[in-house]
Scaffold this motif. Structure first.
Motif, PDB file in Angstrom:
ATOM      1  N   MET A   8      -1.768  61.008  11.989  1.00 38.77           N
ATOM      2  CA  MET A   8      -0.817  61.755  12.818  1.00 38.77           C
ATOM      3  C   MET A   8       0.487  61.968  12.077  1.00 38.77           C
ATOM      4  N   ASP A   9       1.335  62.848  12.625  1.00 39.75           N
ATOM      5  CA  ASP A   9       2.724  62.961  12.195  1.00 39.75           C
ATOM      6  C   ASP A   9       3.501  61.989  13.075  1.00 39.75           C
ATOM      7  N   GLY A  10       3.776  60.795  12.562  1.00 39.49           N
ATOM      8  CA  GLY A  10       4.337  59.710  13.357  1.00 39.49           C
ATOM      9  C   GLY A  10       5.611  60.065  14.094  1.00 39.49           C
ATOM     10  N   ARG A  11       6.533  60.769  13.424  1.00 41.76           N
ATOM     11  CA  ARG A  11       7.823  61.076  14.050  1.00 41.76           C
ATOM     12  C   ARG A  11       7.648  61.979  15.264  1.00 41.76           C
ATOM     13  N   LEU A  12       6.781  62.975  15.156  1.00 38.54           N
ATOM     14  CA  LEU A  12       6.585  63.890  16.276  1.00 38.54           C
ATOM     15  C   LEU A  12       5.858  63.219  17.435  1.00 38.54           C
ATOM     16  N   ILE A  13       4.895  62.365  17.135  1.00 40.08           N
ATOM     17  CA  ILE A  13       4.161  61.676  18.194  1.00 40.08           C
ATOM     18  C   ILE A  13       5.081  60.701  18.930  1.00 40.08           C
ATOM     19  N   VAL A  14       5.977  60.027  18.199  1.00 35.30           N
ATOM     20  CA  VAL A  14       6.953  59.146  18.853  1.00 35.30           C
ATOM     21  C   VAL A  14       7.765  59.944  19.866  1.00 35.30           C
ATOM     22  N   GLN A  15       8.222  61.118  19.481  1.00 36.53           N
ATOM     23  CA  GLN A  15       9.018  61.940  20.379  1.00 36.53           C
ATOM     24  C   GLN A  15       8.216  62.372  21.598  1.00 36.53           C
ATOM     25  N   VAL A  16       6.925  62.683  21.401  1.00 34.69           N
ATOM     26  CA  VAL A  16       6.068  63.062  22.530  1.00 34.69           C
ATOM     27  C   VAL A  16       5.959  61.916  23.526  1.00 34.69           C
ATOM     28  N   VAL A  17       5.726  60.693  23.019  1.00 32.15           N
ATOM     29  CA  VAL A  17       5.587  59.528  23.899  1.00 32.15           C
ATOM     30  C   VAL A  17       6.901  59.234  24.612  1.00 32.15           C
ATOM     31  N   VAL A  18       8.025  59.361  23.902  1.00 24.92           N
ATOM     32  CA  VAL A  18       9.337  59.149  24.527  1.00 24.92           C
ATOM     33  C   VAL A  18       9.548  60.134  25.672  1.00 24.92           C
ATOM     34  N   ASN A  19       9.200  61.387  25.454  1.00 25.12           N
ATOM     35  CA  ASN A  19       9.349  62.397  26.504  1.00 25.12           C
ATOM     36  C   ASN A  19       8.503  62.053  27.727  1.00 25.12           C
ATOM     37  N   LEU A  20       7.262  61.615  27.501  1.00 28.43           N
ATOM     38  CA  LEU A  20       6.387  61.241  28.605  1.00 28.43           C
ATOM     39  C   LEU A  20       6.947  60.043  29.376  1.00 28.43           C
ATOM     40  N   LEU A  21       7.451  59.046  28.637  1.00 27.66           N
ATOM     41  CA  LEU A  21       8.012  57.854  29.287  1.00 27.66           C
ATOM     42  C   LEU A  21       9.273  58.194  30.073  1.00 27.66           C
ATOM     43  N   ASN A  22      10.143  59.006  29.499  1.00 30.64           N
ATOM     44  CA  ASN A  22      11.375  59.380  30.194  1.00 30.64           C
ATOM     45  C   ASN A  22      11.066  60.158  31.468  1.00 30.64           C
ATOM     46  N   ASN A  23      10.065  61.012  31.423  1.00 24.36           N
ATOM     47  CA  ASN A  23       9.657  61.736  32.632  1.00 24.36           C
ATOM     48  C   ASN A  23       9.121  60.771  33.685  1.00 24.36           C
ATOM     49  N   ALA A  24       8.330  59.794  33.248  1.00 27.26           N
ATOM     50  CA  ALA A  24       7.788  58.809  34.184  1.00 27.26           C
ATOM     51  C   ALA A  24       8.910  57.996  34.824  1.00 27.26           C
ATOM     52  N   VAL A  25       9.913  57.631  34.028  1.00 20.86           N
ATOM     53  CA  VAL A  25      11.053  56.873  34.549  1.00 20.86           C
ATOM     54  C   VAL A  25      11.856  57.720  35.532  1.00 20.86           C
ATOM     55  N   ALA A  26      12.052  58.992  35.199  1.00 20.51           N
ATOM     56  CA  ALA A  26      12.896  59.862  36.017  1.00 20.51           C
ATOM     57  C   ALA A  26      12.268  60.193  37.362  1.00 20.51           C
ATOM     58  N   TYR A  27      10.940  60.248  37.409  1.00 26.86           N
ATOM     59  CA  TYR A  27      10.280  60.724  38.624  1.00 26.86           C
ATOM     60  C   TYR A  27       9.496  59.645  39.358  1.00 26.86           C
ATOM     61  N   THR A  28       9.812  58.382  39.104  1.00 24.53           N
ATOM     62  CA  THR A  28       9.220  57.275  39.859  1.00 24.53           C
ATOM     63  C   THR A  28      10.335  56.368  40.367  1.00 24.53           C
ATOM     64  N   PRO A  29      10.142  55.716  41.516  1.00 22.92           N
ATOM     65  CA  PRO A  29      11.194  54.847  42.063  1.00 22.92           C
ATOM     66  C   PRO A  29      11.465  53.642  41.159  1.00 22.92           C
ATOM     67  N   ALA A  30      12.670  53.121  41.239  1.00 24.50           N
ATOM     68  CA  ALA A  30      13.008  51.910  40.490  1.00 24.50           C
ATOM     69  C   ALA A  30      12.071  50.783  40.897  1.00 24.50           C
ATOM     70  N   GLY A  31      11.650  50.005  39.927  1.00 20.92           N
ATOM     71  CA  GLY A  31      10.719  48.912  40.184  1.00 20.92           C
ATOM     72  C   GLY A  31       9.268  49.294  40.012  1.00 20.92           C
ATOM     73  N   SER A  32       8.991  50.579  39.775  1.00 23.02           N
ATOM     74  CA  SER A  32       7.610  51.028  39.590  1.00 23.02           C
ATOM     75  C   SER A  32       7.037  50.509  38.273  1.00 23.02           C
ATOM     76  N   SER A  33       5.718  50.436  38.223  1.00 24.54           N
ATOM     77  CA  SER A  33       5.030  50.020  37.010  1.00 24.54           C
ATOM     78  C   SER A  33       4.582  51.254  36.231  1.00 24.54           C
ATOM     79  N   ILE A  34       4.843  51.270  34.945  1.00 30.50           N
ATOM     80  CA  ILE A  34       4.436  52.361  34.066  1.00 30.50           C
ATOM     81  C   ILE A  34       3.560  51.768  32.978  1.00 30.50           C
ATOM     82  N   ARG A  35       2.383  52.341  32.796  1.00 28.70           N
ATOM     83  CA  ARG A  35       1.418  51.788  31.831  1.00 28.70           C
ATOM     84  C   ARG A  35       1.198  52.783  30.702  1.00 28.70           C
ATOM     85  N   VAL A  36       1.384  52.290  29.480  1.00 32.78           N
ATOM     86  CA  VAL A  36       1.103  53.085  28.286  1.00 32.78           C
ATOM     87  C   VAL A  36      -0.193  52.536  27.685  1.00 32.78           C
ATOM     88  N   ALA A  37      -1.187  53.393  27.578  1.00 35.21           N
ATOM     89  CA  ALA A  37      -2.488  52.936  27.087  1.00 35.21           C
ATOM     90  C   ALA A  37      -2.940  53.785  25.904  1.00 35.21           C
TER      91      ALA A  37
END
Length: 400
Positions: free
Chosen positions: A354-383
């Motif tokens: 993979m292109d490591g730098r670009l994939i890191v940014q993709v995962v960060v974007n997905l995580l930030n979206n999950a954080v922004a659109y779920t209530p505080a205290g929610s569980s987020i799983r990266v698999a």
């Protein structure tokens, strides 16, 4: 509440008033430039290492003890510092533009003075905690009897109490009047212990036993007799004090519709306090990491733009998936602290091209979206898992 009226403005009209204001302006900024400044949001927990690991020499084939990395949280508050000055409509129209410009500058200088006052002896309640309010370690607080006097031996004792690790960059803090009491004193060899270099750097530079002296007006002058315990001098490594701006200073001008007064105000949010070596280095490291990440983010965005245009090739290379995910977790938004994020890998040594730098940014974007659109205290799983297809093996990363 007081307002500058036209009867008070007689001295504002002549051009010479500018020179008079400049003459009366205080010389500020002797402390603020020496401390560490950060811009973390107020109220956010910032993890910092509590202890440094130690290293040991070992024989061939031998190992060393494993060490636990202890983590603390630093939380900066957000105390508001505000200065507002009002002028009547008549004064605002009578005054010269040059006076108005300097008027705003004087308000800003008043803010700087308040910050420096807090850095030295702020109470920590409703304002930053000052250096002199910290509790010194055992053996690092020297006392002078109420009827005692300053002498060369006392200075040597103070220097001897300073740990070797703090020797570089530490300065004396005292008032000018206190410093002048050392002028004329000599050491055992007859050499002056207090020196002043005049004119170098555009202002006097003062030294005591070869150590720089930061003159300030926020500490009491030394007096032969006192009625209460008084700190009149200190040795401190100023970069160990962190002044955190939750919001940088802004200057605003508005009109009071009821009175037609012109009000100029300066506002900022700040907190501060002395940090340990480990805390300061971790904070500075976070700032460096965030700066590098921002540079990388901009480069990645430019790469994506060029990719859309077909002008760039992916820099593929074998990457350890766990390392890529760990890098992404380090750069997820601080709001993620309110969520429970877990990582699941079907293989600890899962590799993918993979292109490591670009994939890191993709995962960060997905995580930030999950954080922004779920209530505080929610569980987020990266698999991440390996999938076998007709076209060949591939690695699938999911955020849920």
């Amino acid at each position: 509440n007081q307002v500058t009226k036209s009867t008070d403005a007689g001295a504002l009209i002549p051009t010479i008033v500018v020179e008079k204001i400049i003459e009366k302006a205080k010389s500020l900024g002797t402390i603020l430039s020496l401390v560490t400044k950060t811009n973390f949001p107020g109220g956010v927990k910032i993890p910092v290492s509590q202890a440094r690991p130690t290293t040991t020499w070992v024989a061939e084939g031998a190992g060393s003890d494993k060490q636990k990395l202890s983590i603390q949280d630093v939380v900066f508050a957000y105390y508001k510092l505000r200065c507002a000055v009002a002028m009547t409509f008549e004064v605002a129209n009578l005054s010269l533009d040059i006076f108005e410009a300097h008027f705003i500058q004087v308000v800003s200088e008043a803010m700087v003075e308040a910050l420096e006052q807090a850095i030295i002896n702020g109470s920590g309640s409703g304002q930053p905690k000052g250096i002199l309010k910290e509790t010194p370690n055992a053996g690092q607080a020297l006392e002078v009897a109420a009827d005692g006097k300053l002498d060369y031996a006392l200075l040597c004792e103070a220097e001897g109490a300073l740990p070797d690790a703090y020797e570089p960059d530490s300065v004396w803090l005292m008032s000018k009047k206190t410093f002048m009491q050392f002028v004329g004193m000599v050491d055992a060899d007859g050499q002056p212990i207090a020196r002043v270099n005049y004119g170098l750097g555009g202002k006097p530079e003062r030294y005591l036993l070869g150590r720089p002296v930061a003159i300030n007006s926020y500490m009491p002058d030394y007096k032969p007799t006192v009625e209460a315990d008084t700190i009149f001098a200190a040795i401190f490594r100023m970069k160990d004090y962190d002044l955190n701006y939750a919001a940088q200073m802004v200057i605003k001008t508005y009109e009071d519709n009821d009175t037609d007064d012109t009000v100029t105000k300066a506002i900022l949010l700040a907190d501060g306090g002395a940090l340990s070596d480990a805390q300061r280095e971790r904070l500075c490291g976070d700032i460096r990491d965030d700066a590098r990440w921002l540079i990388g983010l901009v480069e990645n965005l430019l790469s994506v733009t060029r990719l859309d245009d077909g002008d760039v090739e992916l820099a593929r290379s074998p990457e350890l998936v766990s390392d890529v995910l760990a890098d992404a977790l380090r750069h997820v938004s601080r709001a993620a602290e309110a969520h429970r994020i877990s990582v699941s890998l079907d293989d600890e040594f899962l590799m993918a091209s993979m292109d490591g730098r670009l994939i890191v940014q993709v995962v960060v974007n997905l995580l930030n979206n999950a954080v922004a659109y779920t209530p505080a205290g929610s569980s987020i799983r990266v698999a991440a898992c390996r999938q076998r297809t007709v076209a060949g093996d591939r690695v699938v990363v999911s955020v849920a």
